[in-house]
Design a protein around this motif. Sequence first.
Motif, mmCIF file in Angstrom:
data_model
loop_
_atom_site.group_PDB
_atom_site.id
_atom_site.type_symbol
_atom_site.label_atom_id
_atom_site.label_comp_id
_atom_site.label_asym_id
_atom_site.label_seq_id
_atom_site.Cartn_x
_atom_site.Cartn_y
_atom_site.Cartn_z
ATOM 1 N N MET A 59 0.669 -1.353 0.109
ATOM 2 C CA MET A 59 -0.084 -0.156 0.111
ATOM 3 C C MET A 59 0.902 1.173 0.044
ATOM 4 S SD MET A 59 -2.952 -1.110 2.971
ATOM 5 C CE MET A 59 -4.241 -1.509 2.429
ATOM 6 N N VAL A 60 1.855 1.259 0.738
ATOM 7 C CA VAL A 60 2.939 2.343 0.910
ATOM 8 C C VAL A 60 4.238 1.877 0.980
ATOM 9 C CG1 VAL A 60 3.488 4.157 2.302
ATOM 10 C CG2 VAL A 60 1.298 3.484 2.317
ATOM 11 N N ALA A 61 5.112 2.523 0.023
ATOM 12 C CA ALA A 61 6.492 2.034 -0.219
ATOM 13 C C ALA A 61 7.219 2.415 0.895
ATOM 14 C CB ALA A 61 7.200 2.844 -1.350
ATOM 15 N N THR A 62 8.393 1.869 1.343
ATOM 16 C CA THR A 62 9.280 2.298 2.289
ATOM 17 C C THR A 62 9.640 3.925 2.291
ATOM 18 O OG1 THR A 62 10.115 -0.066 2.563
ATOM 19 C CG2 THR A 62 11.308 1.949 3.542
ATOM 20 N N SER A 63 9.742 4.187 1.114
ATOM 21 C CA SER A 63 10.091 5.865 0.999
ATOM 22 C C SER A 63 9.003 6.664 1.473
ATOM 23 C CB SER A 63 10.532 6.105 -0.529
ATOM 24 O OG SER A 63 9.125 5.561 -1.472
ATOM 25 N N GLY A 64 7.770 5.911 1.870
ATOM 26 C CA GLY A 64 6.492 6.771 2.015
ATOM 27 C C GLY A 64 5.519 6.958 0.803
ATOM 28 N N ASP A 65 6.014 6.525 -0.317
ATOM 29 C CA ASP A 65 5.049 6.783 -1.551
ATOM 30 C C ASP A 65 3.857 5.763 -1.576
ATOM 31 O OD1 ASP A 65 6.805 8.728 -2.948
ATOM 32 O OD2 ASP A 65 8.209 7.248 -3.062
ATOM 33 N N ARG A 66 2.958 6.439 -1.886
ATOM 34 C CA ARG A 66 1.572 5.524 -1.899
ATOM 35 C C ARG A 66 1.398 4.546 -3.177
ATOM 36 N NH1 ARG A 66 -3.556 4.342 -0.175
ATOM 37 N NH2 ARG A 66 -3.317 5.809 1.591
ATOM 38 N N LEU A 67 1.245 3.231 -2.911
ATOM 39 C CA LEU A 67 1.446 2.209 -4.212
ATOM 40 C C LEU A 67 0.148 1.739 -4.274
ATOM 41 C CD1 LEU A 67 4.928 0.670 -3.444
ATOM 42 C CD2 LEU A 67 4.411 2.662 -5.079
ATOM 43 N N LEU A 68 -1.096 2.245 -3.786
ATOM 44 C CA LEU A 68 -2.167 1.689 -3.824
ATOM 45 C C LEU A 68 -3.274 2.704 -3.748
ATOM 46 C CD1 LEU A 68 -4.082 -0.905 -4.259
ATOM 47 C CD2 LEU A 68 -4.473 -0.820 -1.831
ATOM 48 N N GLN A 69 -4.036 2.950 -4.909
ATOM 49 C CA GLN A 69 -5.181 3.808 -4.819
ATOM 50 C C GLN A 69 -6.194 3.660 -3.633
ATOM 51 O OE1 GLN A 69 -7.535 3.776 -8.462
ATOM 52 N NE2 GLN A 69 -5.684 4.102 -9.716
ATOM 53 N N GLU A 70 -6.388 4.911 -3.062
ATOM 54 C CA GLU A 70 -7.314 4.909 -1.813
ATOM 55 C C GLU A 70 -8.636 4.193 -1.886
ATOM 56 O OE1 GLU A 70 -8.021 8.175 1.530
ATOM 57 O OE2 GLU A 70 -6.782 8.617 -0.175
ATOM 58 N N SER A 71 -9.088 4.434 -3.166
ATOM 59 C CA SER A 71 -10.392 3.660 -3.486
ATOM 60 C C SER A 71 -10.154 1.973 -3.601
ATOM 61 C CB SER A 71 -11.000 4.219 -4.806
ATOM 62 O OG SER A 71 -9.975 3.914 -6.056
ATOM 63 N N ALA A 72 -8.937 1.440 -3.684
ATOM 64 C CA ALA A 72 -8.929 0.340 -3.754
ATOM 65 C C ALA A 72 -8.681 -0.441 -2.509
ATOM 66 C CB ALA A 72 -7.862 -0.132 -4.867
ATOM 67 N N GLU A 73 -8.289 0.279 -1.519
ATOM 68 C CA GLU A 73 -8.182 -0.292 -0.205
ATOM 69 C C GLU A 73 -9.271 -1.260 0.402
ATOM 70 O OE1 GLU A 73 -7.313 2.662 2.802
ATOM 71 O OE2 GLU A 73 -5.692 3.460 1.505
ATOM 72 N N ALA A 74 -10.555 -1.134 0.181
ATOM 73 C CA ALA A 74 -11.607 -2.105 0.649
ATOM 74 C C ALA A 74 -11.457 -3.216 -0.143
ATOM 75 C CB ALA A 74 -12.882 -1.395 0.416
ATOM 76 N N ALA A 75 -11.295 -3.282 -1.479
ATOM 77 C CA ALA A 75 -10.955 -4.385 -2.206
ATOM 78 C C ALA A 75 -9.866 -5.487 -1.776
ATOM 79 C CB ALA A 75 -10.798 -3.917 -3.804
ATOM 80 N N LEU A 76 -8.721 -4.694 -1.515
ATOM 81 C CA LEU A 76 -7.413 -5.327 -0.850
ATOM 82 C C LEU A 76 -7.854 -5.854 0.314
ATOM 83 C CD1 LEU A 76 -4.738 -6.080 -1.552
ATOM 84 C CD2 LEU A 76 -3.879 -4.139 -0.227
ATOM 85 N N ARG A 77 -8.419 -5.359 1.221
ATOM 86 C CA ARG A 77 -9.001 -5.941 2.368
ATOM 87 C C ARG A 77 -9.715 -7.358 2.253
ATOM 88 N NH1 ARG A 77 -10.384 -0.476 3.680
ATOM 89 N NH2 ARG A 77 -8.896 0.451 4.845
ATOM 90 N N ASN A 78 -10.747 -7.210 1.253
ATOM 91 C CA ASN A 78 -11.718 -8.289 1.072
ATOM 92 C C ASN A 78 -10.695 -9.428 0.486
ATOM 93 O OD1 ASN A 78 -13.985 -7.134 2.136
ATOM 94 N ND2 ASN A 78 -14.424 -6.433 0.225
ATOM 95 N N LEU A 79 -9.390 -9.117 -0.323
ATOM 96 C CA LEU A 79 -8.691 -10.388 -0.702
ATOM 97 C C LEU A 79 -7.907 -11.014 0.238
ATOM 98 C CD1 LEU A 79 -7.878 -11.226 -3.876
ATOM 99 C CD2 LEU A 79 -5.976 -9.871 -3.499
ATOM 100 N N VAL A 80 -7.684 -10.199 1.679
ATOM 101 C CA VAL A 80 -7.022 -11.129 2.628
ATOM 102 C C VAL A 80 -7.329 -12.571 2.870
ATOM 103 C CG1 VAL A 80 -6.204 -10.755 4.940
ATOM 104 C CG2 VAL A 80 -6.180 -8.861 3.614
ATOM 105 N N PRO A 81 -8.583 -12.949 2.898
ATOM 106 C CA PRO A 81 -8.992 -14.095 3.353
ATOM 107 C C PRO A 81 -8.619 -15.208 2.394
ATOM 108 C CG PRO A 81 -10.866 -12.476 3.911
ATOM 109 C CD PRO A 81 -9.594 -12.061 3.088
#
Length: 518
Positions: A136-158
């Motif tokens: 979601m966020v690089a070590t450098s602090g740069d965002r690597l995932l669109q904010e709108s996709a966070e919920a979709a990623l959470r639902n991928l975890v299971p």
Amino acid sequence: MSLLSTTLAIPAATPFPNPSAAALTAAGRDVPRVLAIAGSDPSGGAGIQADLKSIAAHGGYGMAAITALTAQNTRGVTAVHVPPASFLAQQLAAISDDIHVDAVKIGMLGDAEVIAAVRTWLEKVRPAVVVLDPVMVATSGDRLLQESAEAALRNLVPLAHLVTPNLAELAMLLEEDVQDTWEAALEQGRRLADATGTAVLVKGGHLQGSSCPDALIGPAGMLSADVVEIPGERVATRNSHGTGCSLSSAMATVQAQVGNWEAALREVKPWLAGALAASDVLEVGTGNGPVHHFHHIRKALRPGDFTAQLRKDADVHLEAIYALDFIEGLASGTLPENEFAYYLAQDAIYLNGYSRVLARASALAPTEAEQLFWAGSARQCLEVESELHRSWLSTRTVRPQLGPVTKAYVDHLTAASASGSYAVLAAAVLPCFWLYADAGKALHARFLADGEPAGHPYAEWLRTYADEDFAAATRRAIAMVDDAARKASDDERQAMATAFRQSCRLEVEFFDAPRLHS
């Protein structure tokens, strides 16, 4: 209703069953086929590039499906391009239609459409090992995932068997604040594992302090304990680019081999610590550089590499020999006869012990040619010793007695002989060939610089230094030591270098012993 039960519910699909350790062990492969689904890092330190290096470093066959293209280096990400999700779906289908995938590592996904494509493929193929690194966020602090996709990623975890977030990503998955203590981070990991049915690897890399623990937290019955914590020490380096990518892909590879998450982490964690510790040798970039994925693979020596390093050590001692009063007096003919007689007496004693050590080298030698060489050298030593007694010592009032330097030198060689290592013993005896041949050559050249001087008391002795047979024997000894080094372990090569340097030092002291004795 809790936040987790709202955001992590998956009405359209059931979570993947976590395979038992026994089942995975039975199906384990020495060379697992591991697919990395992630973004590309053109600087080679993170993303797909790091994944493929990690997979190869652990003996897997790596494959790659590219989810995103980035413009980045060790200083940060400047642009991200996400190709159409339909093209990613084609990549995934092309791989799984032809190749059995033993493990999957999922990294940067970029947007919700890409996540949906990956999810559809996972539900169809159902790989036995799925590791999700929720980038979601690089070590450098740069965002690597669109904010709108966070919920979709959470639902991928299971749909993963193991999720490997850093502390910031762990908090984002739970929609909570980032924790700054290990205990609070473990509690977040427990809540995520309970809510998703997925094992969570909680990583302490972003905590303050010298310790750097990791912990596996899983659903009941999946691990040997509710929390399996593995301690570690922080590696002092600025080079941590791609650490999360490397860890997750390594875990997927090793899990496919051993079928046990705890065993996988115990193998991967020290490897990653070594990769961090060795990262400086890469010298990549001016920012947060990459880790050294292949630090554990010993670089093969090329012919001549090892003895070239020994030569540097030998040159220092040769310069010390050339500066000795004994050598200057021997070349000019001004050396007092009593010092020369002492030197010859000690040489006779030394050669007797040296011949025994060479005979031991012959016994340990791996080839018949090497056995014959060392045995012939041992015989030559005895013949030279006999000649010394017959032509020089028998006509002089000198009584050979073991001197302290001679004893130290013979004791050192005897210890190398007792080590049982042919390589170490060969390195220990080499200076008596190499330094003696080079010093003798230099002495002979100085002796003949203005033509052979008349009445030189040591002329007959100095003439022997031009012996080409001894020079040829020296070259053979050097080649055999170099060959032994290329077959030796790192520890054995270190012992070889130590034994060689000690013999060089004793060679210098041996030439200087007559002055100290007089």
